[in-house]
Design an enzyme around this catalytic site. Sequence first.
Site, PDB file in Angstrom:
ATOM      1  CE1 TYR A 133     -14.926   3.118  -2.923  1.00 52.22           C
ATOM      2  CE2 TYR A 133     -12.973   3.405  -4.296  1.00 52.22           C
ATOM      3  CZ  TYR A 133     -13.558   3.294  -3.045  1.00 52.22           C
ATOM      4  OH  TYR A 133     -12.776   3.336  -1.923  1.00 52.22           O
TER       5      TYR A 133
ATOM      6  CE  LYS B 199      -3.739   2.266   2.464  1.00 54.42           C
ATOM      7  NZ  LYS B 199      -4.750   2.127   3.506  1.00 54.42           N
TER       8      LYS B 199
ATOM      9  CE  LYS C 118      -6.070   1.630  -0.654  1.00 53.12           C
ATOM     10  NZ  LYS C 118      -6.493   1.621   0.718  1.00 53.12           N
TER      11      LYS C 118
HETATM   12  C1  PBG Z   1      -7.622   3.125   5.368  1.00 53.02           C
HETATM   13  C2  PBG Z   1      -7.887   2.976   3.920  1.00 53.02           C
HETATM   14  C3  PBG Z   1      -7.666   3.916   2.922  1.00 53.02           C
HETATM   15  C4  PBG Z   1      -8.164   3.375   1.772  1.00 53.02           C
HETATM   16  C5  PBG Z   1      -8.645   2.108   2.074  1.00 53.02           C
HETATM   17  N1  PBG Z   1      -8.447   1.860   3.410  1.00 53.02           N
HETATM   18  C6  PBG Z   1      -7.164   5.316   2.952  1.00 53.02           C
HETATM   19  C7  PBG Z   1      -5.882   5.634   3.571  1.00 53.02           C
HETATM   20  O1  PBG Z   1      -5.016   4.786   3.797  1.00 53.02           O
HETATM   21  O2  PBG Z   1      -5.723   6.812   3.898  1.00 53.02           O
HETATM   22  C8  PBG Z   1      -8.185   4.084   0.452  1.00 53.02           C
HETATM   23  C9  PBG Z   1      -9.192   3.607  -0.489  1.00 53.02           C
HETATM   24  C10 PBG Z   1      -9.481   4.525  -1.602  1.00 53.02           C
HETATM   25  O3  PBG Z   1      -8.871   5.599  -1.788  1.00 53.02           O
HETATM   26  O4  PBG Z   1     -10.382   4.170  -2.364  1.00 53.02           O
HETATM   27  N2  PBG Z   1      -6.547   2.516   5.925  1.00 53.02           N
END
Ligand code: PBG
Length: 331
Positions: free
Chosen positions: A318, A198, A253
Amino acid sequence: MSGYPHIRPRRLRSAPWVRNLVRETVISPADFIQPLFVVEGSGIQRPIPALPGVDHLAIDRVVDVAKAAHGLGIPAIALFPVIAPELKTPDGKIALDPDGLVPRCVRAVKAAVPEIGIMCDVALDPYTDHGHDGLFVDGDVVNDATVEVLVRQALTLAEAGCDVVAPSDMMDGRIGAIRAALEQGGYVNTLILSYAVKYASVFYGPFRAAVGSASALGVKGKHTYQMDGANVIEALKEVELDVAEGADMVMVKPGMPYLDVIAAVKARVNVPVLAYQVSGEYAMLAAGAAAGAFDFLGVLRESMISFKRAGASAILTYGALQLARELPHGR
Ligand code: PBG
């Protein structure tokens, strides 16, 4: 006798039947996971301005949408809570409430649509007043104490009936700790989807607006725990660690800007690799379509094929429901 005109690659593209016959990558609703934003109340279905076509949903509406998703052949949904600001605390302890918004939503969906898989994030950001994914001490998120809380959050979700816990926090060692606790608690079939790779990304903007976690993040953002977008070797290390610690599936991600990472991870590990087409990516496609640059479902479909071609087994998007309505069922 080699080459043109004996060989004309266009022959294989000359009609729909032959294009269908030789297509290397197919997509179907079975490839998608629909993220949903849950709010308190009943009957609420309120558009999210930052994410055109996506709504804030009360639990009863989540149940309706879950039914529709199942009917369209979408295997799973992912739940994200929108917590009232007055309930947020520095330690995010409401994440551990067995009667909290997400556990109640999980139970309602399980009762009404037992066939659909339910995935829940393990991270504290929707619940903390500072918007970080863990316990924030002296200007940074502390690792080990956060892992202890995440373990309890994962158990709370498993207890409610969540099928897949998805740690999205990027703490070190959390997969092993969560797996051990699930085994000990008798939740031997609860899957762990690790957000193993991530990146600290600006593409999360609309999501943070949707769950209200952006306000207090400050300039430092999440760079001390989410990964540097420049790194691929580090992605492979994260994935290998999480698989060794007991992750059933791993995720990369954001998605579209990191297709090379999906391919690299896919080549390296023997677990399914999932991808998240995050909020900013979706919003970008929606904005382009609204500006007349391209057809929304067309560009969404093409983006899904890209993910699968890169090696993703499934994609959180989405647009899952919208696209599934346009596609034939089954594989
Ligand atoms: C939280 C989380 C996030 C997303 C999914 N889980 C945001 C972040 O880490 O700030 C992002 C998902 C998206 O942007 O669609 N841990």
